[in-house]
Design a protein around this motif. Structure first.
Motif, mmCIF file in Angstrom:
data_model
loop_
_atom_site.group_PDB
_atom_site.id
_atom_site.type_symbol
_atom_site.label_atom_id
_atom_site.label_comp_id
_atom_site.label_asym_id
_atom_site.label_seq_id
_atom_site.Cartn_x
_atom_site.Cartn_y
_atom_site.Cartn_z
ATOM 1 N N LEU A 63 5.605 76.628 -28.427
ATOM 2 C CA LEU A 63 6.571 75.676 -28.990
ATOM 3 C C LEU A 63 5.930 74.805 -30.057
ATOM 4 O O LEU A 63 6.554 74.518 -31.094
ATOM 5 N N PHE A 67 7.374 74.573 -33.879
ATOM 6 C CA PHE A 67 7.851 73.319 -34.467
ATOM 7 C C PHE A 67 7.026 72.909 -35.681
ATOM 8 O O PHE A 67 7.579 72.444 -36.689
ATOM 9 N N SER A 71 8.353 72.571 -39.559
ATOM 10 C CA SER A 71 8.148 71.319 -40.287
ATOM 11 C C SER A 71 7.500 71.562 -41.643
ATOM 12 O O SER A 71 7.932 70.991 -42.661
ATOM 13 N N SER A 151 4.626 60.925 -38.976
ATOM 14 C CA SER A 151 6.042 60.594 -38.797
ATOM 15 C C SER A 151 6.318 59.137 -39.130
ATOM 16 O O SER A 151 7.358 58.806 -39.718
ATOM 17 N N CYS A 176 11.836 65.602 -38.021
ATOM 18 C CA CYS A 176 12.379 65.959 -36.697
ATOM 19 C C CYS A 176 11.517 67.016 -36.006
ATOM 20 O O CYS A 176 11.206 66.901 -34.812
ATOM 21 N N MET A 177 11.127 68.033 -36.762
ATOM 22 C CA MET A 177 10.270 69.060 -36.175
ATOM 23 C C MET A 177 8.876 68.524 -35.873
ATOM 24 O O MET A 177 8.248 68.919 -34.885
ATOM 25 N N SER A 178 8.401 67.604 -36.697
ATOM 26 C CA SER A 178 7.101 66.989 -36.425
ATOM 27 C C SER A 178 7.150 66.149 -35.152
ATOM 28 O O SER A 178 6.207 66.152 -34.348
ATOM 29 N N SER A 180 9.226 66.694 -32.661
ATOM 30 C CA SER A 180 9.325 67.651 -31.550
ATOM 31 C C SER A 180 7.958 68.239 -31.218
ATOM 32 O O SER A 180 7.604 68.397 -30.035
ATOM 33 N N ALA A 181 7.179 68.554 -32.247
ATOM 34 C CA ALA A 181 5.817 69.042 -32.005
ATOM 35 C C ALA A 181 4.967 67.975 -31.326
ATOM 36 O O ALA A 181 4.113 68.286 -30.488
ATOM 37 N N MET A 183 6.046 65.750 -29.130
ATOM 38 C CA MET A 183 6.403 65.734 -27.716
ATOM 39 C C MET A 183 5.725 66.879 -26.963
ATOM 40 O O MET A 183 5.229 66.713 -25.853
ATOM 41 N N VAL A 184 5.698 68.040 -27.604
ATOM 42 C CA VAL A 184 5.076 69.200 -26.961
ATOM 43 C C VAL A 184 3.566 69.003 -26.849
ATOM 44 O O VAL A 184 2.952 69.302 -25.809
#
Length: 202
Positions: A63, A67, A71, A151, A176-178, A180-181, A183-184
């Protein structure tokens, strides 16, 4: 002579009346029940069907790779499809920093994913488990810090841009993808810390 015959007849009558008193032959004893192939422990099956910690780690690395790739691709695709150069993410140092961090996290996630796949196929062929746990814990913290900083500096720039421009949309997708990355990577850092503490304590 008659008394002997009477005694023999009486013994035969007693043996016929009570067959349970005579010992049974081993050949006529009922066989033991054959265990069914479906008689297994439900608890053991549930435990064996649960995914291991290595499976969770593999999913998290995949993931993070996805992500971070999206990004970086959102900014790179916006730059490549632009016909008339009005504004580019190279004109904004914050967006360039976000793009660079996404590339670095993508490379790091690709290496971690490759390492996990090699560990499944060939145990410890690249790096030893102890060294891998220490490096994963340290670099997960570093990758998380880079994603937080990228971010945080990109959001004010997005607020100042025109919301109708393609660069604004690409920057929003990148942030947004950054996030999400991030969080992962944070969950991966917790997992790396758990494995490291487990190795140190035990």
């Amino acid at each position: 002579m008659k008394e002997g015959n009477v005694l023999m007849i009486a013994q035969r009558m007693v043996s016929d009346a009570s067959p349970s008193l005579t010992p049974r032959s081993p050949a006529i004893q009922p066989p033991l029940p054959t265990p069914s192939p479906y008689s297994f422990s439900v608890a053991s099956t549930r435990l064996s069907s649960r995914p291991s910690i290595h499976t969770y780690d593999l999913i998290l690395r995949s993931l993070a790779l996805l992500f971070s790739f999206i990004s970086a691709l959102s900014l790179a695709a916006q730059e490549g499809t632009k016909r008339k150069r009005i504004s580019s993410f190279y004109d904004h140092p914050e967006l360039t920093y976000c793009f660079t961090v996404s590339i670095l996290v993508f490379i790091y996630s690709a290496f971690q994913l490759f390492k996990r796949v090699c560990d499944i196929a060939y145990r410890g062929v690249l790096i030893s488990d102890m060294t891998s746990d220490y490096l994963s814990f340290i670099f997960d913290q570093l990758a998380g810090y880079l994603l937080v900083s990228s971010s945080s500096v990109t959001i004010p720039v997005i607020q100042q841009m025109n919301s109708q421009s393609s660069l604004w949309k690409a920057a929003v997708v990148a942030v947004c993808m950054s996030f999400s990355a991030l969080m992962v990577i944070a969950v991966s850092a917790l997992l790396s810390g758990y494995k490291l503490c487990k190795r140190i304590i035990w």
